[in-house]
Scaffold this motif. Structure first.
Motif, short mmCIF file in Angstrom:
data_model
loop_
_atom_site.label_atom_id
_atom_site.label_comp_id
_atom_site.label_asym_id
_atom_site.label_seq_id
_atom_site.Cartn_x
_atom_site.Cartn_y
_atom_site.Cartn_z
N ASP A 52 43.45 57.01 33.66
CA ASP A 52 44.19 56.42 34.79
C ASP A 52 43.28 55.57 35.67
OD1 ASP A 52 46.43 57.66 33.81
OD2 ASP A 52 46.43 59.26 35.30
N ASP A 53 42.08 56.08 35.92
CA ASP A 53 41.12 55.34 36.75
C ASP A 53 40.66 54.06 36.05
OD1 ASP A 53 39.49 55.09 39.11
OD2 ASP A 53 37.77 55.71 37.90
N ILE A 54 40.41 54.15 34.76
CA ILE A 54 39.97 52.97 34.00
C ILE A 54 41.06 51.91 34.00
CG2 ILE A 54 39.40 52.10 31.69
CD1 ILE A 54 37.92 54.78 31.21
N ILE A 55 42.30 52.31 33.75
CA ILE A 55 43.41 51.34 33.73
C ILE A 55 43.56 50.67 35.08
CG2 ILE A 55 45.95 51.24 33.73
CD1 ILE A 55 44.71 50.85 31.06
N LYS A 56 43.51 51.45 36.14
CA LYS A 56 43.64 50.86 37.48
C LYS A 56 42.53 49.85 37.72
CE LYS A 56 43.61 51.84 42.42
NZ LYS A 56 42.91 50.59 42.66
N ASN A 57 41.29 50.23 37.42
CA ASN A 57 40.15 49.32 37.60
C ASN A 57 40.25 48.09 36.71
OD1 ASN A 57 38.98 50.92 39.59
ND2 ASN A 57 37.74 52.06 38.12
N ALA A 58 40.68 48.29 35.47
CA ALA A 58 40.80 47.16 34.53
C ALA A 58 41.87 46.18 35.01
CB ALA A 58 41.10 47.66 33.13
N LYS A 59 43.00 46.68 35.48
CA LYS A 59 44.06 45.79 35.98
C LYS A 59 43.58 45.05 37.23
CE LYS A 59 48.04 48.09 33.96
NZ LYS A 59 49.26 48.87 34.19
N ASP A 60 42.85 45.75 38.10
CA ASP A 60 42.28 45.10 39.28
C ASP A 60 41.30 44.00 38.87
OD1 ASP A 60 43.75 46.77 40.94
OD2 ASP A 60 42.05 48.08 41.44
N GLU A 61 40.48 44.29 37.86
CA GLU A 61 39.52 43.30 37.36
C GLU A 61 40.24 42.10 36.76
OE1 GLU A 61 36.12 41.70 37.42
OE2 GLU A 61 36.06 43.86 37.80
N MET A 62 41.31 42.36 36.01
CA MET A 62 42.10 41.26 35.45
C MET A 62 42.63 40.36 36.56
SD MET A 62 42.55 40.62 32.24
CE MET A 62 44.14 39.84 32.19
N LYS A 63 43.15 40.98 37.59
CA LYS A 63 43.70 40.20 38.70
C LYS A 63 42.60 39.34 39.34
CE LYS A 63 47.26 40.75 42.08
NZ LYS A 63 48.24 41.64 42.64
N LYS A 64 41.41 39.91 39.51
CA LYS A 64 40.29 39.16 40.10
C LYS A 64 39.87 37.98 39.23
CE LYS A 64 38.20 43.14 42.37
NZ LYS A 64 37.09 44.10 42.27
N VAL A 65 39.71 38.21 37.91
CA VAL A 65 39.21 37.13 37.06
C VAL A 65 40.25 36.01 36.92
CG1 VAL A 65 37.53 38.56 35.82
CG2 VAL A 65 39.80 38.20 34.82
N ILE A 66 41.52 36.37 36.88
CA ILE A 66 42.56 35.33 36.78
C ILE A 66 42.63 34.55 38.09
CG2 ILE A 66 45.02 34.86 36.47
CD1 ILE A 66 43.65 35.71 33.86
N LYS A 67 42.57 35.24 39.22
CA LYS A 67 42.58 34.54 40.51
C LYS A 67 41.36 33.63 40.63
CE LYS A 67 45.44 37.46 43.42
NZ LYS A 67 45.51 38.27 44.63
N GLU A 68 40.21 34.10 40.15
CA GLU A 68 38.99 33.28 40.15
C GLU A 68 39.23 31.99 39.35
OE1 GLU A 68 34.89 32.14 40.46
OE2 GLU A 68 35.90 33.78 41.50
N LEU A 69 39.84 32.12 38.19
CA LEU A 69 40.15 30.94 37.36
C LEU A 69 41.07 29.98 38.10
CD1 LEU A 69 40.31 29.38 34.62
CD2 LEU A 69 42.32 30.82 34.12
N LEU A 70 42.11 30.52 38.71
CA LEU A 70 43.11 29.67 39.34
C LEU A 70 42.59 28.98 40.59
CD1 LEU A 70 46.24 31.96 38.86
CD2 LEU A 70 45.44 30.08 37.40
N HIS A 71 41.51 29.49 41.17
CA HIS A 71 40.93 28.86 42.35
C HIS A 71 39.79 27.90 42.01
CE1 HIS A 71 43.15 32.08 44.37
NE2 HIS A 71 43.26 31.19 45.32
N GLN A 72 39.36 27.89 40.75
CA GLN A 72 38.32 26.96 40.33
C GLN A 72 38.93 25.60 40.05
OE1 GLN A 72 35.91 28.28 37.04
NE2 GLN A 72 35.62 30.30 37.93
N ASN A 73 38.08 24.60 40.05
CA ASN A 73 38.53 23.26 39.71
C ASN A 73 38.09 22.95 38.27
OD1 ASN A 73 39.64 20.71 39.94
ND2 ASN A 73 37.80 19.84 40.86
N ILE A 74 38.77 23.55 37.32
CA ILE A 74 38.45 23.38 35.90
C ILE A 74 39.02 22.04 35.43
CG2 ILE A 74 38.83 24.30 33.58
CD1 ILE A 74 37.39 26.47 34.90
N THR A 75 38.14 21.18 34.93
CA THR A 75 38.58 19.87 34.45
C THR A 75 38.09 19.57 33.04
OG1 THR A 75 36.67 18.80 35.46
CG2 THR A 75 38.71 18.89 36.79
#
Length: 192
Positions: A52-75
């Motif tokens: 349960d702890d791993i899943i919660k942390n993994a989902k939180d990490e997924m949210k962070k990395v996707i948000k990081e991508l969406l805030h970058q200026n990838i061209t």
């Protein structure tokens, strides 16, 4: 005779809500739905005392990395590729004492981006053309270029990325998520 004012878009929104739940947070729903696409491949995970702890942390990490991508200026594709490798590494580390492979990480990340595109395309529109094709058994079958292992057992990022490069060459000048969309549907239809 009275006619409905409901549109095809209304029906689609209803269908999405019925299948996926509350779409007020499309990223959360995309992460959860994509996880369901791969969770059966994580050997022994349900018996892990830290599950349960791993899943919660993994989902939180997924949210962070996707948000990081969406805030970058990838061209450029190379910038996305660097982010993707970094995101896979972060996700694998979030599983701590549970084995989690690059094959599983790519599937979760790539499917999250695919689902997010379906739920709220504007969020991913600026990186959509750079997204990787999610690799799974349907896609391997449709592409006709086999791995020597199951997609969920891919141990090295290099093996995974070489397959992505092959896909780019094979489907040159096409958006890989668009290609995958039609391939997946066609493969699914063969089953039924």
């Amino acid at each position: 005779m009275k006619k409905t004012k409901l549109t095809e878009k209304d029906y689609t929104e209803f269908y999405k809500a019925m299948l996926y739940g509350d779409l007020l947070d499309p990223l959360k729903v995309a992460i959860k739905t994509a996880y369901l696409d791969l969770c059966r491949t994580i050997s022994g995970f349900s018996k892990n005392s830290d599950h349960d702890d791993i899943i919660k942390n993994a989902k939180d990490e997924m949210k962070k990395v996707i948000k990081e991508l969406l805030h970058q200026n990838i061209t450029e594709q190379g910038d996305f590729d660097e982010w993707h490798k970094w995101a896979c590494d972060k996700l694998i580390k979030s599983f701590r004492n549970q084995k989690f492979t690059y094959g599983q990480a790519q599937k979760w990340i790539n499917m999250t981006l695919k689902y997010l595109s379906m739920f709220d395309h504007e969020k991913v529109e600026k990186v959509y053309e750079y997204c990787h094709m999610p690799i799974d058994s349907y896609i391997i079958e449709a592409v006709g270029e086999d791995f020597k292992t199951k997609w969920s057992k891919i141990e090295s990022y290099e093996q995974y990325f070489n397959y992505q490069k092959m896909l780019r060459n094979k489907y040159e000048n096409k958006i890989l998520l668009d290609v995958e969309f039609y391939m997946w549907i066609n493969e699914k239809r063969k089953i039924y």
